[in-house]
Design a protein around this motif. Structure first.
Motif: not given
Length: 222
Positions: A169, A208, A210, A217-218, A220, A222
């Motif tokens: 996150g 993911d 992202e 970047y991170r 995500k 879920q």
């Protein structure tokens, strides 16, 4: 305590003699090869490799992916080839780090210490598993399970995945990821982060990671 073993691959005998003496004075056990033909027999015994790029038989970048299949160890590539294209090529071939000649021995020693440093802190090991959606990472065994299937990662791929999952996150810049995962601030190029993220996406298509354009970047949640 087991002595750390370094493999030095360097065809310049004078440079090699000085480096071997310095490395041994700093407590490392050293193996030495002056050409590509001698490397394969020594690679599996090394904890880290200092690798000259230009060897008598050609560019060591061409053999590096094969050598790393023997054992995935950190590789510091040394070379007089200084262009960004050369650096990116060396890193994309599997090198962990890239230093240009001439170089300071003190800096090489510092980079060796960084790459031999245990990537996971003791406080992180208190909780063996990181779980993000269908992804489960075990820090003690360095195992990765995704959708009930085991996924085989290199050392650096695992370290990057574990860091992103532990901080799912949160957004990190490429420089922050280099500092946290590779261990120091001034890496030759941030392209190596992009390369490792791409490799993770290929091996873990359900996860993911992202891209935030212009930021970083991170992973995500879920």
């Amino acid at each position: 305590m087991t002595q750390t073993t370094l493999l030095l691959v360097e065809d310049d005998a004078n440079l090699a003699d000085g480096l071997l003496a310095s490395l041994e004075q700093n407590g490392y056990k050293c193996l030495y090869a002056d050409c590509a033909g001698k490397v394969e027999a020594l690679w599996a015994d090394a904890d880290l490799v200092v690798l000259d790029r230009q060897l008598p038989e050609g560019d060591s970048m061409d053999w590096l992916p094969t050598w790393k299949k023997i054992k995935d160890v950190p590789v510091i590539m040394l070379t007089a080839m200084v262009s960004v294209r050369d650096r990116v090529g060396g890193l994309d071939s599997g090198a962990t780090d890239y230093m240009t000649k001439p170089f300071a021995e003190a800096e090489l020693l510092a980079r060796i210490r960084v790459h031999l440093r245990k990537p996971v802190s003791e406080e992180d090991v208190d909780s063996d598993d990181i779980v993000v959606g269908t992804l489960r990472i075990n820090l003690s065994t360095r195992g990765v399970i995704c959708s009930q299937s085991e996924v085989i990662l290199t050392r650096t791929e695992f370290d990057l995945l574990a860091f992103l999952a532990r901080n799912a996150g949160r957004v990190f810049t490429r420089d922050e990821l280099l500092d946290q995962v590779w261990g120091y601030n001034h890496y030759p190029t941030t392209r190596t982060v992009d390369t490792h993220v791409l490799q993770l996406r290929q091996k873990l298509p359900e996860i993911d990671i992202e891209t935030l354009r212009g930021v970083g970047y991170r992973m995500k949640v879920q």
